[in-house]
Design a protein around this motif. Structure first.
Motif, PDB file in Angstrom:
ATOM      1  N   ILE A  50      17.084  21.316   4.096  1.00 55.62           N
ATOM      2  CA  ILE A  50      17.481  20.705   5.451  1.00 55.62           C
ATOM      3  C   ILE A  50      16.419  19.461   5.567  1.00 55.62           C
ATOM      4  O   ILE A  50      15.552  19.566   4.643  1.00 55.62           O
ATOM      5  N   LEU A  51      16.811  18.697   6.151  1.00 51.33           N
ATOM      6  CA  LEU A  51      15.760  17.334   6.324  1.00 51.33           C
ATOM      7  C   LEU A  51      15.106  17.639   7.783  1.00 51.33           C
ATOM      8  O   LEU A  51      15.733  17.682   8.993  1.00 51.33           O
ATOM      9  N   LEU A  52      13.881  17.305   7.700  1.00 50.53           N
ATOM     10  CA  LEU A  52      12.978  17.024   8.830  1.00 50.53           C
ATOM     11  C   LEU A  52      13.027  15.841   9.327  1.00 50.53           C
ATOM     12  O   LEU A  52      13.687  14.777   8.538  1.00 50.53           O
ATOM     13  N   GLU A  53      11.982  15.430  10.249  1.00 49.88           N
ATOM     14  CA  GLU A  53      11.928  13.910  10.796  1.00 49.88           C
ATOM     15  C   GLU A  53      11.229  13.256   9.374  1.00 49.88           C
ATOM     16  O   GLU A  53      11.004  13.757   8.801  1.00 49.88           O
ATOM     17  N   LYS A  54      11.768  11.951   9.683  1.00 48.34           N
ATOM     18  CA  LYS A  54      11.500  11.103   8.328  1.00 48.34           C
ATOM     19  C   LYS A  54      12.096  11.578   6.951  1.00 48.34           C
ATOM     20  O   LYS A  54      11.790  11.094   6.099  1.00 48.34           O
ATOM     21  N   ASN A  55      13.404  12.224   7.391  1.00 49.39           N
ATOM     22  CA  ASN A  55      14.126  12.881   6.179  1.00 49.39           C
ATOM     23  C   ASN A  55      13.395  13.394   4.870  1.00 49.39           C
ATOM     24  O   ASN A  55      13.663  13.090   3.851  1.00 49.39           O
ATOM     25  N   VAL A  56      12.473  14.337   5.353  1.00 48.81           N
ATOM     26  CA  VAL A  56      11.551  14.907   4.497  1.00 48.81           C
ATOM     27  C   VAL A  56      12.457  16.246   4.287  1.00 48.81           C
ATOM     28  O   VAL A  56      12.669  17.202   5.059  1.00 48.81           O
ATOM     29  N   PRO A  57      12.935  16.404   2.895  1.00 50.37           N
ATOM     30  CA  PRO A  57      13.466  17.478   2.849  1.00 50.37           C
ATOM     31  C   PRO A  57      12.783  18.842   2.289  1.00 50.37           C
ATOM     32  O   PRO A  57      11.723  18.928   1.849  1.00 50.37           O
ATOM     33  N   ILE A  58      13.229  20.089   3.187  1.00 49.84           N
ATOM     34  CA  ILE A  58      12.418  21.420   2.992  1.00 49.84           C
ATOM     35  C   ILE A  58      13.538  22.307   2.665  1.00 49.84           C
ATOM     36  O   ILE A  58      14.627  22.063   2.781  1.00 49.84           O
ATOM     37  N   ILE A  59      12.989  23.440   1.996  1.00 51.39           N
ATOM     38  CA  ILE A  59      13.940  24.597   1.661  1.00 51.39           C
ATOM     39  C   ILE A  59      14.215  25.347   2.882  1.00 51.39           C
ATOM     40  O   ILE A  59      13.132  25.567   3.790  1.00 51.39           O
ATOM     41  N   ALA A  60      15.459  25.565   3.443  1.00 54.09           N
ATOM     42  CA  ALA A  60      15.755  26.150   4.681  1.00 54.09           C
ATOM     43  C   ALA A  60      14.995  27.444   4.668  1.00 54.09           C
ATOM     44  O   ALA A  60      15.193  28.408   3.793  1.00 54.09           O
ATOM     45  N   GLY A  61      14.699  27.781   5.951  1.00 56.05           N
ATOM     46  CA  GLY A  61      14.034  29.040   6.222  1.00 56.05           C
ATOM     47  C   GLY A  61      12.565  29.213   5.914  1.00 56.05           C
ATOM     48  O   GLY A  61      11.934  30.383   5.892  1.00 56.05           O
ATOM     49  N   THR A  62      12.016  28.112   5.274  1.00 52.10           N
ATOM     50  CA  THR A  62      10.619  28.248   4.713  1.00 52.10           C
ATOM     51  C   THR A  62      10.095  26.628   5.290  1.00 52.10           C
ATOM     52  O   THR A  62      10.695  26.002   6.056  1.00 52.10           O
ATOM     53  N   VAL A  84       8.470  24.904   2.898  1.00 51.50           N
ATOM     54  CA  VAL A  84       8.330  24.485   1.516  1.00 51.50           C
ATOM     55  C   VAL A  84       8.929  23.144   1.335  1.00 51.50           C
ATOM     56  O   VAL A  84      10.226  23.083   1.552  1.00 51.50           O
ATOM     57  N   LYS A  85       8.269  22.263   1.066  1.00 51.16           N
ATOM     58  CA  LYS A  85       8.678  20.702   0.964  1.00 51.16           C
ATOM     59  C   LYS A  85       9.549  20.792  -0.566  1.00 51.16           C
ATOM     60  O   LYS A  85       8.928  21.369  -1.449  1.00 51.16           O
ATOM     61  N   VAL A  86      10.624  20.042  -0.650  1.00 52.48           N
ATOM     62  CA  VAL A  86      11.166  20.019  -2.091  1.00 52.48           C
ATOM     63  C   VAL A  86      10.179  19.349  -3.150  1.00 52.48           C
ATOM     64  O   VAL A  86       9.991  19.828  -4.099  1.00 52.48           O
ATOM     65  N   SER A  87       9.565  18.360  -2.699  1.00 55.78           N
ATOM     66  CA  SER A  87       8.733  17.620  -3.284  1.00 55.78           C
ATOM     67  C   SER A  87       7.470  18.454  -3.812  1.00 55.78           C
ATOM     68  O   SER A  87       7.128  18.369  -4.949  1.00 55.78           O
ATOM     69  N   GLU A  88       7.108  19.673  -3.046  1.00 56.65           N
ATOM     70  CA  GLU A  88       5.850  20.426  -3.532  1.00 56.65           C
ATOM     71  C   GLU A  88       6.518  21.494  -4.808  1.00 56.65           C
ATOM     72  O   GLU A  88       5.671  21.497  -5.729  1.00 56.65           O
ATOM     73  N   LEU A  89       7.737  21.906  -4.460  1.00 55.00           N
ATOM     74  CA  LEU A  89       8.379  22.632  -5.544  1.00 55.00           C
ATOM     75  C   LEU A  89       8.618  21.804  -6.767  1.00 55.00           C
ATOM     76  O   LEU A  89       8.193  22.133  -7.948  1.00 55.00           O
ATOM     77  N   VAL A  90       9.120  20.478  -6.775  1.00 57.77           N
ATOM     78  CA  VAL A  90       9.327  19.576  -8.057  1.00 57.77           C
ATOM     79  C   VAL A  90       7.751  19.336  -8.363  1.00 57.77           C
ATOM     80  O   VAL A  90       7.793  19.119  -9.835  1.00 57.77           O
ATOM     81  N   LEU A  91       6.905  19.055  -7.869  1.00 58.21           N
ATOM     82  CA  LEU A  91       5.525  18.756  -8.233  1.00 58.21           C
ATOM     83  C   LEU A  91       5.087  20.119  -9.121  1.00 58.21           C
ATOM     84  O   LEU A  91       4.669  19.774 -10.555  1.00 58.21           O
ATOM     85  N   GLU A  92       5.215  21.249  -8.862  1.00 58.08           N
ATOM     86  CA  GLU A  92       4.867  22.444  -9.751  1.00 58.08           C
ATOM     87  C   GLU A  92       5.759  22.484 -10.863  1.00 58.08           C
ATOM     88  O   GLU A  92       5.330  22.694 -12.138  1.00 58.08           O
TER      89      GLU A  92
END
Length: 107
Positions: A10-22, A24-32
């Motif tokens: 899902i997308l938060l404000e400013k189109n920041v994608p996170i994993i639904a129900g958490t 966790v930003k997609v970018s954080e998981l990608v960095l790992e």
């Protein structure tokens, strides 16, 4: 929040994608994933509260939106770097005489 064509993203404000129900930003998981060269299964082991489907969806979202997420990551870390530099400058105090002379090339 906005839904995407990715089941678990899902997308938060400013189109920041996170994993639904958490949170966790997609970018954080990608960095790992990139920094430690972790597979989806290894990410699942580290984040047992995430399903493999959610992890794969996040990685798929990244690969389909790589340029914008890479830009987001770069901008985020530039801001973090500047904050850390400012904090270090405040806590370090004024430079010693030796440091001032060295920066002027006098020693």
């Amino acid at each position: 929040m906005l839904e995407t064509h990715y089941e678990h993203i899902i997308l938060l404000e400013k189109n920041v994608p996170i994993i639904a129900g958490t949170d966790v930003k997609v970018s954080e998981l990608v960095l790992e994933h990139i920094a430690y060269d972790l597979s989806a299964e290894e990410l699942k082991y580290r984040h047992q509260y995430l399903t493999l489907g959610k992890i794969c969806s996040a990685l798929a979202y990244y690969w389909d939106h790589q340029e914008e997420i890479d830009t987001y990551i770069e901008q985020h870390f530039q801001g973090v770097d500047q904050i850390l530099v400012d904090q270090l400058r405040r806590t370090a105090g004024p430079p010693t005489l030796k440091e001032r002379l060295r920066t002027r090339g006098l020693i």
